[in-house]
Write a protein that holds these residues in place. Structure first.
Motif, PDB file in Angstrom:
ATOM      1  N   UNK A 164       0.830  -1.203   0.000  1.00 57.62           N
ATOM      2  CA  UNK A 164       0.000   0.000   0.000  1.00 57.62           C
ATOM      3  C   UNK A 164       0.868   1.258   0.000  1.00 57.62           C
ATOM      4  N   UNK A 165       0.468   2.228  -0.830  1.00 61.02           N
ATOM      5  CA  UNK A 165       1.194   3.481  -0.892  1.00 61.02           C
ATOM      6  C   UNK A 165       0.214   4.645  -1.070  1.00 61.02           C
ATOM      7  N   UNK A 166       0.333   5.642  -0.214  1.00 62.21           N
ATOM      8  CA  UNK A 166      -0.417   6.879  -0.378  1.00 62.21           C
ATOM      9  C   UNK A 166       0.354   7.801  -1.308  1.00 62.21           C
ATOM     10  N   UNK A 167      -0.380   8.521  -2.153  1.00 60.61           N
ATOM     11  CA  UNK A 167       0.239   9.466  -3.088  1.00 60.61           C
ATOM     12  C   UNK A 167      -0.452  10.809  -2.903  1.00 60.61           C
ATOM     13  N   UNK A 168       0.347  11.852  -2.690  1.00 58.01           N
ATOM     14  CA  UNK A 168      -0.205  13.151  -2.309  1.00 58.01           C
ATOM     15  C   UNK A 168       0.389  14.263  -3.161  1.00 58.01           C
ATOM     16  N   UNK A 169      -0.489  15.090  -3.699  1.00 63.24           N
ATOM     17  CA  UNK A 169      -0.094  16.375  -4.264  1.00 63.24           C
ATOM     18  C   UNK A 169      -0.682  17.433  -3.332  1.00 63.24           C
ATOM     19  N   UNK A 170       0.150  18.091  -2.519  1.00 65.21           N
ATOM     20  CA  UNK A 170      -0.410  18.977  -1.494  1.00 65.21           C
ATOM     21  C   UNK A 170      -1.227  20.129  -2.052  1.00 65.21           C
ATOM     22  N   UNK A 171      -0.760  20.707  -3.151  1.00 66.95           N
ATOM     23  CA  UNK A 171      -1.558  21.708  -3.859  1.00 66.95           C
ATOM     24  C   UNK A 171      -1.360  21.505  -5.353  1.00 66.95           C
ATOM     25  N   UNK A 172      -2.356  20.949  -5.982  1.00 65.41           N
ATOM     26  CA  UNK A 172      -2.358  20.804  -7.433  1.00 65.41           C
ATOM     27  C   UNK A 172      -2.926  22.102  -8.001  1.00 65.41           C
ATOM     28  N   UNK A 173      -2.136  22.755  -8.842  1.00 68.39           N
ATOM     29  CA  UNK A 173      -2.512  24.081  -9.323  1.00 68.39           C
ATOM     30  C   UNK A 173      -1.800  25.179  -8.546  1.00 68.39           C
ATOM     31  N   UNK A 174      -0.523  24.937  -8.216  1.00 70.53           N
ATOM     32  CA  UNK A 174       0.225  25.924  -7.436  1.00 70.53           C
ATOM     33  C   UNK A 174       0.327  27.265  -8.161  1.00 70.53           C
ATOM     34  N   UNK A 193      -1.158  32.977  -7.690  1.00 66.56           N
ATOM     35  CA  UNK A 193      -1.705  34.150  -8.372  1.00 66.56           C
ATOM     36  C   UNK A 193      -3.091  34.535  -7.875  1.00 66.56           C
ATOM     37  N   UNK A 194      -3.621  33.813  -6.893  1.00 69.08           N
ATOM     38  CA  UNK A 194      -4.924  34.134  -6.346  1.00 69.08           C
ATOM     39  C   UNK A 194      -6.094  33.583  -7.117  1.00 69.08           C
ATOM     40  N   UNK A 195      -5.842  32.628  -8.037  1.00 69.28           N
ATOM     41  CA  UNK A 195      -6.915  31.969  -8.782  1.00 69.28           C
ATOM     42  C   UNK A 195      -7.435  30.814  -7.937  1.00 69.28           C
ATOM     43  N   UNK A 196      -8.752  30.689  -7.702  1.00 68.73           N
ATOM     44  CA  UNK A 196      -9.253  29.705  -6.735  1.00 68.73           C
ATOM     45  C   UNK A 196      -9.305  28.260  -7.220  1.00 68.73           C
ATOM     46  N   UNK A 197      -8.808  27.966  -8.417  1.00 73.09           N
ATOM     47  CA  UNK A 197      -8.866  26.595  -8.941  1.00 73.09           C
ATOM     48  C   UNK A 197      -7.578  25.864  -8.586  1.00 73.09           C
ATOM     49  N   UNK A 198      -7.559  25.295  -7.401  1.00 75.80           N
ATOM     50  CA  UNK A 198      -6.447  24.485  -6.903  1.00 75.80           C
ATOM     51  C   UNK A 198      -7.020  23.497  -5.890  1.00 75.80           C
ATOM     52  N   UNK A 199      -6.275  22.436  -5.626  1.00 76.30           N
ATOM     53  CA  UNK A 199      -6.819  21.383  -4.764  1.00 76.30           C
ATOM     54  C   UNK A 199      -5.702  20.546  -4.161  1.00 76.30           C
ATOM     55  N   UNK A 200      -6.026  19.879  -3.064  1.00 78.24           N
ATOM     56  CA  UNK A 200      -5.175  18.836  -2.505  1.00 78.24           C
ATOM     57  C   UNK A 200      -5.646  17.496  -3.048  1.00 78.24           C
ATOM     58  N   UNK A 201      -4.708  16.718  -3.577  1.00 72.46           N
ATOM     59  CA  UNK A 201      -5.021  15.404  -4.152  1.00 72.46           C
ATOM     60  C   UNK A 201      -4.457  14.314  -3.255  1.00 72.46           C
ATOM     61  N   UNK A 202      -5.302  13.370  -2.874  1.00 77.24           N
ATOM     62  CA  UNK A 202      -4.907  12.282  -1.976  1.00 77.24           C
ATOM     63  C   UNK A 202      -5.360  10.959  -2.585  1.00 77.24           C
ATOM     64  N   UNK A 203      -4.437  10.032  -2.743  1.00 79.62           N
ATOM     65  CA  UNK A 203      -4.770   8.723  -3.308  1.00 79.62           C
ATOM     66  C   UNK A 203      -4.145   7.619  -2.477  1.00 79.62           C
ATOM     67  N   UNK A 204      -4.776   6.460  -2.517  1.00 81.11           N
ATOM     68  CA  UNK A 204      -4.192   5.237  -1.973  1.00 81.11           C
ATOM     69  C   UNK A 204      -4.039   4.245  -3.108  1.00 81.11           C
ATOM     70  N   UNK A 205      -2.811   3.726  -3.266  1.00 76.50           N
ATOM     71  CA  UNK A 205      -2.525   2.699  -4.259  1.00 76.50           C
ATOM     72  C   UNK A 205      -2.359   1.358  -3.565  1.00 76.50           C
ATOM     73  N   UNK A 206      -2.929   0.337  -4.163  1.00 73.69           N
ATOM     74  CA  UNK A 206      -2.765  -1.040  -3.697  1.00 73.69           C
ATOM     75  C   UNK A 206      -2.114  -1.811  -4.833  1.00 73.69           C
TER      76      UNK A 206
END
Length: 267
Positions: free
Chosen positions: A80-90, A95-108
């Motif tokens: 098992x491995x977790x994969x994380x992008x803390x802020x996708x859309x840095x 620049x203050x654009x609100x389209x960004x996200x935290x991505x969290x996945x679990x791989x098996x």
């Protein structure tokens, strides 16, 4: 009930912690931004979010591996491995654009089985676990099932793509431009957002020529559990490695899109 319900619940807890950090730093006057060796930006919010997620996973899933965009990989005791992008859309974030996200996945065993995308500046979260369907809403208590569209003709389809410069570098700019001509509508929403709009049925195809595992791992379960298809440009189930490409669709249009993108032009 999916066998990954506890992991999905934990992913929501990780996202709650991430959202608290990222929203406090969004549009902050003292936000610190540096350039990484690949010349992409990294903010103090990116690193703070990943550190917090790492600490929580060390507490709640100490045997699991972890791959994060900012701090690399820690080994797993099992498969098992977790994969994380803390802020996708840095770039949007800084620049203050609100389209960004935290991505969290679990791989098996290398396959994404849990995915969560949290975009607090949009007031929206999307999540899925293998066999449990895909959902979206303001938070886990107010989620509703989502489903890809039923559009069956390219002429009726809404196409989303990443920057045209990336497709030019990939050698497929000409077929992408033709796709834009042949579809009903085309827009470049970018990053995670096009995939989530696809999962909700708001658009029908999302394509990107080059992605890292942390960019895509969380997206795959959400799109596929919503009834969509997610492959790389060669038609292999995504992600097909630590660096990959992406063709995501409502399923009905997938073969046509892959055929049209074809092989890259010779340079």
């Amino acid at each position: 009930m999916t066998g990954y319900a506890d992991d999905l619940a934990l992913a929501h807890r990780l996202a709650d912690a991430a959202d608290a950090i990222s929203t406090a730093r969004f549009r902050a006057l003292d936000l610190r931004v540096e350039s990484k060796p690949d010349l992409t930006p990294v903010s103090d919010a990116d690193t703070a979010v990943e550190r917090e997620i790492r600490a929580l996973l060390a507490e709640h899933r100490p045997a699991d591996g972890l791959l994060g965009e900012e701090y690399g990989a820690t080994p797993a005791e099992g498969t098992r491995q977790w994969v994380v992008d803390p802020i996708d859309g840095t770039k949007n974030f800084v620049r203050g654009v609100p389209i960004w996200a935290t991505l969290i996945a679990l791989l098996e065993q290398g396959r994404p089985v849990v995915g969560l995308v949290s975009a607090p500046a949009l007031g929206r979260r999307w999540w899925a676990a293998q066999g449990g369907g895909a959902y979206a809403g303001p938070d886990v208590t107010r989620g509703a099932a989502i489903r890809v569209s039923g559009v069956a003709k390219l002429a009726d389809a809404s196409l989303c793509y990443s920057s045209l410069a990336g497709w030019e570098e990939n050698g497929r700019l000409a077929p992408v431009l033709q796709l834009m001509r042949d579809t009903w509508r085309s827009r470049a929403y970018g990053d995670f957002y096009g995939y989530m709009l696809l999962a909700e049925g708001a658009l029908d195809v999302m394509i990107e020529p080059e992605l890292s595992l942390w960019d895509v791992a969380a997206l795959v379960p959400i799109v596929t559990e919503a009834g969509g298809t997610f492959t790389d440009l060669a038609g292999r189930a995504a992600p097909a490695g630590t660096e990959t490409s992406a063709v995501a669709s409502n399923g009905r249009l997938h073969s046509d899109i892959l055929d049209r993108l074809g092989q890259p032009a010779a340079h």
